[in-house]
Scaffold this motif. Structure first.
Motif, PDB file in Angstrom:
ATOM      1  N   THR A 183       5.721  10.446  -6.575  1.00 25.96           N
ATOM      2  CA  THR A 183       6.805  10.875  -5.700  1.00 25.96           C
ATOM      3  C   THR A 183       8.143  10.880  -6.413  1.00 25.96           C
ATOM      4  O   THR A 183       8.995  11.717  -6.143  1.00 25.96           O
ATOM      5  CB  THR A 183       6.875   9.949  -4.465  1.00 25.96           C
ATOM      6  OG1 THR A 183       5.590   9.931  -3.838  1.00 25.96           O
ATOM      7  CG2 THR A 183       7.917  10.432  -3.472  1.00 25.96           C
ATOM      8  N   TRP A 184       8.344   9.970  -7.339  1.00 22.92           N
ATOM      9  CA  TRP A 184       9.613   9.901  -8.062  1.00 22.92           C
ATOM     10  C   TRP A 184       9.389   9.712  -9.550  1.00 22.92           C
ATOM     11  O   TRP A 184       8.292   9.400  -9.999  1.00 22.92           O
ATOM     12  CB  TRP A 184      10.476   8.750  -7.512  1.00 22.92           C
ATOM     13  CG  TRP A 184       9.798   7.410  -7.581  1.00 22.92           C
ATOM     14  CD1 TRP A 184       9.408   6.713  -8.686  1.00 22.92           C
ATOM     15  CD2 TRP A 184       9.419   6.617  -6.457  1.00 22.92           C
ATOM     16  NE1 TRP A 184       8.805   5.547  -8.335  1.00 22.92           N
ATOM     17  CE2 TRP A 184       8.811   5.435  -6.982  1.00 22.92           C
ATOM     18  CE3 TRP A 184       9.549   6.748  -5.082  1.00 22.92           C
ATOM     19  CZ2 TRP A 184       8.323   4.430  -6.162  1.00 22.92           C
ATOM     20  CZ3 TRP A 184       9.071   5.735  -4.273  1.00 22.92           C
ATOM     21  CH2 TRP A 184       8.460   4.593  -4.807  1.00 22.92           C
ATOM     22  N   SER A 185      10.442   9.920 -10.298  1.00 25.19           N
ATOM     23  CA  SER A 185      10.461   9.667 -11.740  1.00 25.19           C
ATOM     24  C   SER A 185      11.672   8.808 -12.049  1.00 25.19           C
ATOM     25  O   SER A 185      12.775   9.058 -11.530  1.00 25.19           O
ATOM     26  CB  SER A 185      10.538  10.979 -12.536  1.00 25.19           C
ATOM     27  OG  SER A 185       9.427  11.807 -12.256  1.00 25.19           O
ATOM     28  N   LEU A 186      11.499   7.794 -12.870  1.00 25.22           N
ATOM     29  CA  LEU A 186      12.599   6.921 -13.250  1.00 25.22           C
ATOM     30  C   LEU A 186      13.427   7.582 -14.351  1.00 25.22           C
ATOM     31  O   LEU A 186      12.921   7.897 -15.429  1.00 25.22           O
ATOM     32  CB  LEU A 186      12.067   5.566 -13.733  1.00 25.22           C
ATOM     33  CG  LEU A 186      11.336   4.722 -12.679  1.00 25.22           C
ATOM     34  CD1 LEU A 186      10.812   3.422 -13.305  1.00 25.22           C
ATOM     35  CD2 LEU A 186      12.262   4.399 -11.520  1.00 25.22           C
ATOM     36  N   VAL A 187      14.705   7.810 -14.078  1.00 26.97           N
ATOM     37  CA  VAL A 187      15.605   8.462 -15.025  1.00 26.97           C
ATOM     38  C   VAL A 187      16.925   7.708 -15.046  1.00 26.97           C
ATOM     39  O   VAL A 187      17.208   6.870 -14.171  1.00 26.97           O
ATOM     40  CB  VAL A 187      15.855   9.942 -14.644  1.00 26.97           C
ATOM     41  CG1 VAL A 187      14.562  10.743 -14.700  1.00 26.97           C
ATOM     42  CG2 VAL A 187      16.482  10.050 -13.261  1.00 26.97           C
ATOM     43  N   THR A 188      17.746   8.020 -16.013  1.00 27.75           N
ATOM     44  CA  THR A 188      19.086   7.449 -16.090  1.00 27.75           C
ATOM     45  C   THR A 188      20.015   8.176 -15.126  1.00 27.75           C
ATOM     46  O   THR A 188      19.996   9.410 -15.048  1.00 27.75           O
ATOM     47  CB  THR A 188      19.637   7.562 -17.522  1.00 27.75           C
ATOM     48  OG1 THR A 188      18.734   6.906 -18.427  1.00 27.75           O
ATOM     49  CG2 THR A 188      21.015   6.906 -17.617  1.00 27.75           C
ATOM     50  N   LYS A 225       0.830  -1.205   0.000  1.00 27.41           N
ATOM     51  CA  LYS A 225       0.000   0.000   0.000  1.00 27.41           C
ATOM     52  C   LYS A 225       0.864   1.254   0.000  1.00 27.41           C
ATOM     53  O   LYS A 225       0.539   2.254  -0.644  1.00 27.41           O
ATOM     54  CB  LYS A 225      -0.923  -0.001   1.219  1.00 27.41           C
ATOM     55  CG  LYS A 225      -2.022  -1.059   1.184  1.00 27.41           C
ATOM     56  CD  LYS A 225      -2.901  -0.959   2.414  1.00 27.41           C
ATOM     57  CE  LYS A 225      -4.011  -2.003   2.387  1.00 27.41           C
ATOM     58  NZ  LYS A 225      -4.866  -1.924   3.614  1.00 27.41           N
ATOM     59  N   GLU A 226       1.984   1.222   0.720  1.00 23.03           N
ATOM     60  CA  GLU A 226       2.894   2.368   0.748  1.00 23.03           C
ATOM     61  C   GLU A 226       3.498   2.617  -0.625  1.00 23.03           C
ATOM     62  O   GLU A 226       3.567   3.753  -1.101  1.00 23.03           O
ATOM     63  CB  GLU A 226       4.000   2.115   1.783  1.00 23.03           C
ATOM     64  CG  GLU A 226       5.118   3.138   1.803  1.00 23.03           C
ATOM     65  CD  GLU A 226       4.740   4.454   2.436  1.00 23.03           C
ATOM     66  OE1 GLU A 226       5.612   5.341   2.528  1.00 23.03           O
ATOM     67  OE2 GLU A 226       3.571   4.614   2.835  1.00 23.03           O
ATOM     68  N   ILE A 227       3.931   1.550  -1.296  1.00 23.38           N
ATOM     69  CA  ILE A 227       4.491   1.689  -2.640  1.00 23.38           C
ATOM     70  C   ILE A 227       3.456   2.258  -3.599  1.00 23.38           C
ATOM     71  O   ILE A 227       3.742   3.157  -4.408  1.00 23.38           O
ATOM     72  CB  ILE A 227       5.011   0.330  -3.154  1.00 23.38           C
ATOM     73  CG1 ILE A 227       6.258  -0.096  -2.366  1.00 23.38           C
ATOM     74  CG2 ILE A 227       5.325   0.399  -4.643  1.00 23.38           C
ATOM     75  CD1 ILE A 227       7.469   0.762  -2.623  1.00 23.38           C
ATOM     76  N   LYS A 228       2.221   1.751  -3.511  1.00 19.86           N
ATOM     77  CA  LYS A 228       1.163   2.233  -4.398  1.00 19.86           C
ATOM     78  C   LYS A 228       0.857   3.706  -4.141  1.00 19.86           C
ATOM     79  O   LYS A 228       0.648   4.490  -5.074  1.00 19.86           O
ATOM     80  CB  LYS A 228      -0.105   1.404  -4.217  1.00 19.86           C
ATOM     81  CG  LYS A 228      -1.214   1.750  -5.208  1.00 19.86           C
ATOM     82  CD  LYS A 228      -2.418   0.860  -5.025  1.00 19.86           C
ATOM     83  CE  LYS A 228      -3.467   1.138  -6.110  1.00 19.86           C
ATOM     84  NZ  LYS A 228      -3.857   2.555  -6.177  1.00 19.86           N
ATOM     85  N   ALA A 229       0.827   4.105  -2.859  1.00 21.45           N
ATOM     86  CA  ALA A 229       0.567   5.508  -2.532  1.00 21.45           C
ATOM     87  C   ALA A 229       1.665   6.416  -3.064  1.00 21.45           C
ATOM     88  O   ALA A 229       1.397   7.514  -3.568  1.00 21.45           O
ATOM     89  CB  ALA A 229       0.441   5.672  -1.022  1.00 21.45           C
ATOM     90  N   LEU A 230       2.918   5.965  -2.974  1.00 22.89           N
ATOM     91  CA  LEU A 230       4.031   6.753  -3.509  1.00 22.89           C
ATOM     92  C   LEU A 230       3.933   6.886  -5.024  1.00 22.89           C
ATOM     93  O   LEU A 230       4.190   7.953  -5.588  1.00 22.89           O
ATOM     94  CB  LEU A 230       5.365   6.099  -3.122  1.00 22.89           C
ATOM     95  CG  LEU A 230       5.727   6.117  -1.633  1.00 22.89           C
ATOM     96  CD1 LEU A 230       6.935   5.239  -1.369  1.00 22.89           C
ATOM     97  CD2 LEU A 230       5.998   7.539  -1.168  1.00 22.89           C
ATOM     98  N   GLU A 231       3.531   5.819  -5.679  1.00 16.79           N
ATOM     99  CA  GLU A 231       3.384   5.857  -7.142  1.00 16.79           C
ATOM    100  C   GLU A 231       2.209   6.735  -7.550  1.00 16.79           C
ATOM    101  O   GLU A 231       2.292   7.502  -8.514  1.00 16.79           O
ATOM    102  CB  GLU A 231       3.217   4.442  -7.682  1.00 16.79           C
ATOM    103  CG  GLU A 231       4.469   3.583  -7.550  1.00 16.79           C
ATOM    104  CD  GLU A 231       4.230   2.150  -7.990  1.00 16.79           C
ATOM    105  OE1 GLU A 231       3.035   1.759  -8.118  1.00 16.79           O
ATOM    106  OE2 GLU A 231       5.220   1.428  -8.205  1.00 16.79           O
ATOM    107  N   ASP A 232       1.094   6.649  -6.804  1.00 16.29           N
ATOM    108  CA  ASP A 232      -0.077   7.466  -7.127  1.00 16.29           C
ATOM    109  C   ASP A 232       0.213   8.956  -6.961  1.00 16.29           C
ATOM    110  O   ASP A 232      -0.349   9.790  -7.671  1.00 16.29           O
ATOM    111  CB  ASP A 232      -1.259   7.063  -6.245  1.00 16.29           C
ATOM    112  CG  ASP A 232      -1.774   5.668  -6.554  1.00 16.29           C
ATOM    113  OD1 ASP A 232      -1.455   5.157  -7.647  1.00 16.29           O
ATOM    114  OD2 ASP A 232      -2.481   5.091  -5.705  1.00 16.29           O
ATOM    115  N   ASN A 233       1.068   9.306  -5.999  1.00 19.95           N
ATOM    116  CA  ASN A 233       1.422  10.715  -5.766  1.00 19.95           C
ATOM    117  C   ASN A 233       2.576  11.186  -6.637  1.00 19.95           C
ATOM    118  O   ASN A 233       3.020  12.327  -6.504  1.00 19.95           O
ATOM    119  CB  ASN A 233       1.796  10.935  -4.293  1.00 19.95           C
ATOM    120  CG  ASN A 233       0.587  10.894  -3.380  1.00 19.95           C
ATOM    121  OD1 ASN A 233      -0.543  11.051  -3.826  1.00 19.95           O
ATOM    122  ND2 ASN A 233       0.827  10.676  -2.094  1.00 19.95           N
TER     123      ASN A 233
END
Length: 318
Positions: A13-18, A3-11
């Motif tokens: 919180t981060w962007s995947l970059v090189t 649930k914590e991971i999903k909440a972070l993704e829904d908000n």
């Protein structure tokens, strides 16, 4: 944890970059926590994914994402105002601690601009105040409709849990009556007394002997000064045991007149000869802020020490 991971993704919180050349990634870890009710019963289990902040530098490793923290003096100020004007106080809980940079510690929603609510008198100003401490939120307003609208606005951007009227916040027990709002730490006090093994000890009527001054152990040996910081700390715990029923009192019949008192103890530090500043700030009869702290430089006179103390209290007010 899922649930914590999903909440972070829904908000977002981060962007995947090189990973940029020459840069080192910042690690993270899981932090597990038990949240309790004011009566000490277990409310729920909670888990957070947090960055290893001790490896970060402001402006370099983090800018957009952070956990807002409201100052306790602001919390006490809002509670005092809410008591005077009979504003309701509600408690919300955010699923995770990361918020965007535009989520300020205090959000003031002007009704016409943000909530679309129109005041019957065009000269009046209705506001909603939101206090945020990491993942705990206190919300209050002069109008219940505005509180509900603000809740909906927040829930549309963050996953929240409505905990109802404010009862327990940051270890502070909040009790409200017609006459006042009272803050206490009865549960924390009992835990402190138990952890020090002083549950059966005799309470002390004073927290500290008047003429005791603390120095380093090397200083005490050099000048043959008898003193034990541990015994003094235990005496403070014994005093706390005699003051279990005490707390901060915010009366509803208080005024909105701001008053500050300050003083200084010139050259009172035996090690550095620096002075000590002490001050307290009241809103009517409600204590908002107090501090006793050693000044950063040596004052050449007691007058200079007094001016430094006055500067500190003015800075606190402003």
């Amino acid at each position: 944890m899922s649930k914590e991971i999903k909440a972070l993704e829904d908000n977002h919180t981060w962007s995947l970059v090189t990973l940029a050349p020459g840069k080192s990634p910042i690690g993270c870890k899981w932090v597990y926590k038990l949240k309790f009710n004011a009566d000490g019963t277990l409310e729920r289990y909670k888990v957070r994914l947090v960055a290893k902040g001790y490896t970060q530098q402001a402006g370099i490793d983090y800018e957009e994402t952070f956990s807002p923290v409201v100052k306790m003096v602001i919390v006490r100020t809002i509670l005092s105002i809410a008591s005077i004007h009979d504003w309701p106080l509600y408690h919300l809980d955010v699923d995770n601690a990361f918020c965007k940079e535009n989520f300020y510690t205090i959000l003031v929603f002007y009704t016409k601009m943000v909530l679309g609510w129109r005041c019957p008198n065009r000269h009046c100003t209705q506001i909603v105040v939101v206090l945020v401490y990491v993942d705990d939120i206190v919300i209050t307003s002069s109008n219940l409709a505005l509180i509900n609208a603000a809740k909906q606005l927040l829930q549309s951007n963050f996953k929240l849990k409505d905990l109802g009227l404010l009862r327990y916040f940051l270890g502070l027990e909040v009790a409200r009556s017609i006459k006042d709002i009272t803050l206490s730490q009865h549960k924390y006090t009992l835990e402190l007394i138990s952890s020090t093994g002083l549950s059966s000890a005799r309470p002390s009527i004073i927290p500290l002997d008047q003429h005791v001054k603390f120095t380093s152990s090397d200083y005490d040996k050099q000048f043959d000064i008898f003193g034990d910081a541990l015994l003094a700390a235990l005496k403070i715990v014994k005093y706390i045991k005699s003051a279990l029923g005490l707390g901060l009192f915010f009366p509803s019949d208080s005024s909105l007149y701001l008053t500050a008192y300050f003083d200084s103890d010139w050259a009172s530090c035996l090690l550095t000869r620096r002075s000590v500043t002490g001050f307290c700030v009241f809103l009517g009869n409600s204590l908002l802020s107090r501090k006793s702290k050693k000044q950063i430089t040596v004052s050449w006179s007691s007058s200079e020490a007094e001016y430094r103390a006055m500067t500190s209290v003015v800075y606190e007010i402003v």
